[in-house]
Design a protein around this motif. Sequence first.
Motif, short mmCIF file in Angstrom:
data_model
loop_
_atom_site.label_atom_id
_atom_site.label_comp_id
_atom_site.label_asym_id
_atom_site.label_seq_id
_atom_site.Cartn_x
_atom_site.Cartn_y
_atom_site.Cartn_z
N LYS A 53 0.81 -1.15 -0.10
CA LYS A 53 0.00 0.09 0.23
C LYS A 53 0.83 0.88 0.02
O LYS A 53 0.30 2.54 -0.18
CB LYS A 53 -0.95 -0.17 1.13
CG LYS A 53 -0.32 0.19 2.57
CD LYS A 53 -1.28 0.29 3.76
CE LYS A 53 -0.70 0.63 5.24
NZ LYS A 53 -1.51 0.65 6.10
N ASN A 54 2.12 0.99 0.09
CA ASN A 54 2.87 2.26 0.18
C ASN A 54 4.41 1.53 -0.41
O ASN A 54 4.77 0.51 -0.42
CB ASN A 54 3.36 2.75 1.77
CG ASN A 54 4.05 3.98 1.49
OD1 ASN A 54 5.26 4.31 1.57
ND2 ASN A 54 3.17 5.16 1.98
N GLN A 59 7.86 -5.20 7.23
CA GLN A 59 7.54 -5.98 8.42
C GLN A 59 8.35 -5.62 9.64
O GLN A 59 9.48 -5.84 9.46
CB GLN A 59 7.37 -7.45 8.17
CG GLN A 59 6.21 -8.17 9.06
CD GLN A 59 6.53 -8.49 10.35
OE1 GLN A 59 7.78 -8.50 10.74
NE2 GLN A 59 5.38 -8.51 11.45
N ASP A 60 7.87 -5.48 10.75
CA ASP A 60 8.81 -4.96 11.94
C ASP A 60 9.83 -6.03 11.98
O ASP A 60 10.92 -5.39 12.13
CB ASP A 60 7.79 -5.09 13.07
CG ASP A 60 8.60 -4.53 14.28
OD1 ASP A 60 9.45 -3.72 14.23
OD2 ASP A 60 8.24 -4.88 15.55
N ASP A 61 9.62 -7.23 12.28
CA ASP A 61 10.72 -8.34 12.46
C ASP A 61 11.58 -8.61 11.36
O ASP A 61 12.74 -8.93 11.37
CB ASP A 61 10.40 -9.36 13.16
CG ASP A 61 9.69 -9.35 14.50
OD1 ASP A 61 10.11 -8.50 14.97
OD2 ASP A 61 8.67 -10.22 14.81
N ASN A 427 1.79 -6.25 11.38
CA ASN A 427 2.74 -5.53 12.11
C ASN A 427 3.57 -4.72 10.86
O ASN A 427 4.94 -4.65 11.34
CB ASN A 427 3.36 -6.25 13.08
CG ASN A 427 4.00 -5.61 14.25
OD1 ASN A 427 3.67 -4.25 14.44
ND2 ASN A 427 4.55 -6.18 14.89
N TYR A 428 3.26 -4.40 9.92
CA TYR A 428 3.88 -3.55 8.74
C TYR A 428 4.29 -2.30 9.45
O TYR A 428 3.56 -1.63 9.89
CB TYR A 428 3.27 -3.68 7.48
CG TYR A 428 3.37 -4.98 6.63
CD1 TYR A 428 4.80 -5.27 6.37
CD2 TYR A 428 2.23 -5.58 6.27
CE1 TYR A 428 4.68 -6.67 5.45
CE2 TYR A 428 2.63 -6.82 5.48
CZ TYR A 428 3.62 -7.25 5.21
OH TYR A 428 3.64 -8.15 4.32
N ARG A 429 5.46 -1.95 8.99
CA ARG A 429 6.01 -0.62 9.10
C ARG A 429 5.86 0.53 7.92
O ARG A 429 6.85 0.15 7.11
CB ARG A 429 7.43 -0.41 9.85
CG ARG A 429 7.45 -1.31 11.08
CD ARG A 429 6.58 -0.76 12.30
NE ARG A 429 6.70 -1.86 13.57
CZ ARG A 429 5.96 -1.70 14.55
NH1 ARG A 429 5.03 -0.87 14.58
NH2 ARG A 429 6.05 -2.44 15.54
N VAL A 430 5.23 1.36 8.03
CA VAL A 430 5.15 2.35 6.84
C VAL A 430 5.93 3.57 7.30
O VAL A 430 5.53 4.19 8.07
CB VAL A 430 3.70 2.37 6.68
CG1 VAL A 430 3.50 3.38 5.20
CG2 VAL A 430 2.90 1.31 6.33
N SER A 431 6.73 3.96 6.26
CA SER A 431 7.43 5.23 6.33
C SER A 431 7.10 6.05 5.17
O SER A 431 6.86 5.64 3.87
CB SER A 431 8.95 5.14 6.52
OG SER A 431 9.52 6.14 6.39
N ALA A 456 16.07 5.28 12.66
CA ALA A 456 17.30 4.47 12.63
C ALA A 456 16.96 2.95 12.20
O ALA A 456 17.55 2.31 11.61
CB ALA A 456 18.23 4.50 13.79
N ASN A 457 15.44 2.60 12.62
CA ASN A 457 15.23 1.22 12.67
C ASN A 457 14.90 1.00 10.98
O ASN A 457 14.82 -0.10 10.62
CB ASN A 457 13.81 1.18 13.36
CG ASN A 457 14.01 1.23 14.80
OD1 ASN A 457 15.10 0.83 15.22
ND2 ASN A 457 13.15 1.72 15.52
#
Length: 585
Positions: A53-54, A59-61, A427-431, A456-457
């Motif tokens: 979607k972006n 995913q976080d892990d 648990n997807y991280r979207v930036s 930083a992650n």
Amino acid sequence: MLVSRLHRFFTAPIDKLSASEHLRTSTSVIFWFGLSLSFAFFYGILGLLKAFKNEYVVQDDAREYVFWMQRFIDPELLPHDLIADYFKSITPPGFATVYQLMASLNINPLLLSKILPIVLSLIATAYCFGVCLQIFPVPMAGFIATFLLNQSLWFQDDLVSATPRSFVYPLFLAFLYYMLRTSWLAVCVTLVLQGLIYPVFIFISEGILFLRLWNWKYCSPRLQQKHSSLLLCVAALGLGFLAILPYALVSSEFSPVVTATQARAMPEFWPGGRHPFFDDNSWRFWLIGQHSGILPPLLPPLIWVGLLLPIVLQNVSCFPLVKQVKSEVAVLSQIVLVSLCLFFASHALLLKLFFPSRYISHTLRIVMALAAGIMLTLILDALFRACEKMTESSLPRKRFWILVLMVTLGATLVLYPNFSNSFPKTNYRVSNESGLYKFFQRQPKNILIATLSDEANNIPTFAQRSILVGKEYALPFHLGYYRQIHQRSIDLIHAQYSDNLLAARQLIQKYGITFWLLDRAAFTPDYLSGKSWLRSFQPAFTEALTSLEQGTVPALVMLTKRCSVFETKSMVVLEADCITHALQQ
């Protein structure tokens, strides 16, 4: 008549068939198996939609296990990177090989991490269906079991993480399937794959094989006189040892592993730390602790119906279809027994066998799904039989309510995820910091970025550039690695909040910093106090927070405009050389 036909369609077993019934039953197996795969694919597509979607989604892990694998595409990325080298060392070789093979086909590791879960879910579904039929030869039971398992998997982020634990379900279910079919060669292959991809589970699988060597009738275990089974167990033990040996040797590069005594003294392992494990609340620690508890959060609620199976199996009069349950159902209790033993052994040998919950959460999810699938089928069969015994003229009202109950069970099974906003949980991280990543990508591949920002992650994954420290990568398990991260973090906190630029220059020279990334709110007390994971780095954290609360202005504040080389609404990037030259003027 209609009820009888539905009864045969839903709950007819596939064993002991006449020749005339064989074709119809084969069609039934194909139908329920196809429906199982269809729902698995549907849930996978829902997860996939979130993954794309972006432009910048991960995913976080997966940020821990996937970022360094971009070296498979470009070997020059992340050179001499402590963090990348560490995560490479703790990545099981079989798991890394999967990504490396795909990279050789020009499939980017980040892309593969998004596609892999749907493939693994389909494989797990196929084997789960097969395992259920080996225990209870009713195709609908296989469908319900796989349906509940898939829902449970997508209520958690284990499968979608595309990390080694994502392979637990297809590999363990494959092991169970081939073991129940006594396909020895396939059993050995799955054991080797477990050892290469997720070594923790090799202990569970071998424990189950060991239990099955014994005859447990009359509470007097006796070794079964089957030389073939004994040879299989011995071969499995040897293969398991050989499979995990490369991982054990490579991961020792950053030894020693933290001991239980050391861990109890480290704030990193307590609430608020980077990897909380211990808890002063004993009930929470032993029951629902994320890494220590015995009860994993299992959804949907219908999966807990599986707890009734041991009781129902003793009641043939009320549930006639129980006669079709094979003796292989004992494998469910064997899985639970081995898992519990390893759970408590892991607590006793804390951190030597990794975290206790790893031995119970995955297996319990599988056992409960299989048990619930069988249990719900037995209930459905009993309800159908009750309807068939009634005539519409004698007991229409009771028959109506039985049908309502069956429809309600079916609707609950299918529709429950619709009532949860978190399904599927990815648990997807979207930036949205695309400009920042593109700026760093334009820089040389050997740059090093110093920052306390949460960004930083994401930088190693999206910008493919090295960072000095980051919360996601501050794992306190191997002291050979974490002592360096700990010192880096203390040095960075001290340098960023010191009122003397000399500390910043010393940090730059000591580690070879190229850029310094700052959040615009970085010099406020609320910003620093909000980063609970930094509290582990004492006394630097407390000194920095006290200094900010007293109104001391860090020296770097004066250089945010002069040394800025890139800015966004929330962040600014400083050039390290500019900071060094400012001290000399």
